[in-house]
Scaffold this active site. Sequence first.
Site, short mmCIF file in Angstrom:
data_model
loop_
_atom_site.label_atom_id
_atom_site.label_comp_id
_atom_site.label_asym_id
_atom_site.label_seq_id
_atom_site.Cartn_x
_atom_site.Cartn_y
_atom_site.Cartn_z
N ARG A 78 14.39 -33.89 96.82
CA ARG A 78 14.86 -32.55 97.25
C ARG A 78 15.57 -32.59 98.60
O ARG A 78 15.46 -31.66 99.40
CB ARG A 78 13.70 -31.53 97.30
CG ARG A 78 12.93 -31.40 96.02
CD ARG A 78 13.76 -30.87 94.86
NE ARG A 78 12.97 -30.91 93.65
CZ ARG A 78 13.00 -31.92 92.76
NH1 ARG A 78 13.84 -32.95 92.94
NH2 ARG A 78 12.26 -31.90 91.69
N SER A 119 9.68 -23.84 92.16
CA SER A 119 8.58 -24.36 92.98
C SER A 119 8.83 -23.96 94.42
O SER A 119 9.87 -24.29 94.99
CB SER A 119 8.52 -25.89 92.91
OG SER A 119 8.25 -26.27 91.59
N GLU A 168 10.00 -25.77 99.79
CA GLU A 168 11.19 -26.31 99.11
C GLU A 168 12.30 -25.26 99.20
O GLU A 168 13.49 -25.57 99.30
CB GLU A 168 10.85 -26.61 97.64
CG GLU A 168 12.05 -27.11 96.86
CD GLU A 168 11.69 -27.64 95.48
OE1 GLU A 168 10.60 -28.25 95.32
OE2 GLU A 168 12.50 -27.44 94.55
C1 LIG Z 1 12.81 -20.56 87.41
C2 LIG Z 1 13.29 -21.67 88.31
C3 LIG Z 1 13.07 -22.99 87.94
C4 LIG Z 1 13.50 -24.04 88.77
N1 LIG Z 1 13.29 -25.32 88.38
C5 LIG Z 1 13.70 -26.34 89.16
C6 LIG Z 1 13.49 -27.70 88.77
O1 LIG Z 1 12.96 -28.00 87.71
N2 LIG Z 1 13.92 -28.67 89.62
C7 LIG Z 1 14.52 -28.40 90.81
O2 LIG Z 1 14.91 -29.34 91.53
N3 LIG Z 1 14.76 -27.11 91.18
C8 LIG Z 1 14.37 -26.09 90.41
N4 LIG Z 1 14.59 -24.80 90.80
C9 LIG Z 1 15.22 -24.53 92.12
C10 LIG Z 1 16.76 -24.38 92.08
O3 LIG Z 1 17.20 -23.95 90.80
C11 LIG Z 1 17.46 -25.67 92.45
O4 LIG Z 1 17.13 -26.08 93.76
C12 LIG Z 1 19.00 -25.54 92.35
O5 LIG Z 1 19.57 -26.82 92.43
C13 LIG Z 1 19.62 -24.65 93.42
O6 LIG Z 1 20.97 -24.42 93.09
P1 LIG Z 1 21.72 -23.08 93.53
O7 LIG Z 1 23.14 -23.18 93.06
O8 LIG Z 1 20.98 -21.90 93.06
O9 LIG Z 1 21.67 -23.23 95.10
P2 LIG Z 1 21.30 -22.11 96.17
O10 LIG Z 1 19.88 -21.71 96.00
O11 LIG Z 1 22.32 -21.03 96.17
O12 LIG Z 1 21.45 -22.96 97.52
C14 LIG Z 1 20.55 -24.01 97.80
C15 LIG Z 1 21.07 -24.77 99.01
O13 LIG Z 1 22.27 -25.44 98.67
C16 LIG Z 1 23.36 -25.01 99.51
N5 LIG Z 1 24.57 -25.00 98.67
C17 LIG Z 1 24.71 -24.42 97.45
N6 LIG Z 1 25.93 -24.70 96.95
C18 LIG Z 1 26.56 -25.46 97.88
C19 LIG Z 1 27.85 -26.07 97.95
N7 LIG Z 1 28.74 -25.96 96.97
N8 LIG Z 1 28.17 -26.78 99.06
C20 LIG Z 1 27.27 -26.90 100.07
N9 LIG Z 1 26.04 -26.35 100.07
C21 LIG Z 1 25.70 -25.64 98.98
C22 LIG Z 1 22.94 -23.67 100.06
O14 LIG Z 1 23.55 -23.43 101.31
C23 LIG Z 1 21.43 -23.85 100.19
O15 LIG Z 1 21.12 -24.54 101.37
C24 LIG Z 1 14.17 -23.74 89.99
C25 LIG Z 1 14.42 -22.40 90.34
C26 LIG Z 1 13.98 -21.39 89.51
C27 LIG Z 1 14.27 -19.95 89.90
#
Ligand SMILES: Cc1cc2nc3c(=O)[nH]c(=O)nc-3n(C[C@H](O)[C@H](O)[C@H](O)COP(=O)(O)OP(=O)(O)OC[C@H]3O[C@@H](n4cnc5c(N)ncnc54)[C@H](O)[C@@H]3O)c2cc1C
Length: 302
Positions: free
Chosen positions: A175, A225, A295
Amino acid sequence: MNNEFLNELRKKIGAEFIFEKEPMKQHTTFRVGGPADVLVTPSAEELPEIVTLCRTFEVPYYIVGNGSNLLVGDKGIRGVVIAMTNRMGDIVCDGETITAEAGASLGRVAAKAAEEGLTGMEFAAGIPGTVGGAVVMNAGAYGGEMKDIITSVLVMDEFGEKKELSVEELDLSYRHSCLPEKRYMILQITMQLQKGCADEIRAKMAELRELRITKQPLEYPSAGSTFKRPEGYFAGKLIMDAGLRGFQVGGAQVAEKHCGFVINKDHATAMDICQLMQEVTAKVEAEFGVTLEPEVKMLGEF
Ligand SMILES: Cc1cc2nc3c(=O)[nH]c(=O)nc-3n(C[C@H](O)[C@H](O)[C@H](O)COP(=O)(O)OP(=O)(O)OC[C@H]3O[C@@H](n4cnc5c(N)ncnc54)[C@H](O)[C@@H]3O)c2cc1C
């Protein structure tokens, strides 16, 4: 927000892609977060100009993907939120290589991989983020992580300079990546998959989706998580063993179905969630001497 800045912004990006005083609860899977002064959803071409404009006017900006790992404060965000959406969501497949823009959802990219009979990203199909957010977080599940499939990433720095980074240069671990500390924005990622059987790939994705439905409280808003897995432990088990299953602060709750998830049970505020996270951390520390680390990323004013 400075009017001159807004006027200049309107020259760079269509009015339909600019949202003033935008409630961040509409852009986070927690369904929590006060207003961003401005939220924009740029295309890949518009992004560098917006970043340059923010720098010129000294307006802070923040990048978000699908907001599925974010806890945004109740007072919102001062400055500009740049949301990577489907306007930056092109996916191109060439042999066993897939190139996707940062705003493409993992679900769409995984579906494309299945359609092309490419195996290797089944683990990611049910993670509700964009590929950009998934690289930043080195998202993973069921034994796979982004690190296993990425070959390179196209990034842009705060001066609009673009460069291609190899997977080694991203410093990916559990992560974690080096991208936030270097303030790099991800524009595009390239992944290497392998030839497989489309039906088997789809079946694996369906099986993992089913596992999520059974084990995770998907019926409530959350950010997945809430805490990282401490070395040698599982956060959810520690929280459960500390007697915190169903523990509630305001509208926020430790999910009964999976104690590793904090859910927005009933109109939770960011403050409810923060307080609950602090109390859970303190109780687990006191019971087991293990320090839980969030996280979920905090953003904005609380
Ligand atoms: C129901 C549920 C289940 C989940 N299951 C998992 C799982 O199994 N495994 C897991 O690892 N995670 C899981 N997650 C967490 C989440 O989905 C992941 O961490 C995902 O990768 C975040 O992506 P996002 O586009 O939503 O990023 P965001 O939440 O929008 O951003 C996360 C971080 O990334 C940065 N960011 C986003 N896009 C960019 C970009 N293009 N350039 C630079 N920085 C950027 C943001 O500034 C922030 O710091 C889960 C979440 C939920 C709600």
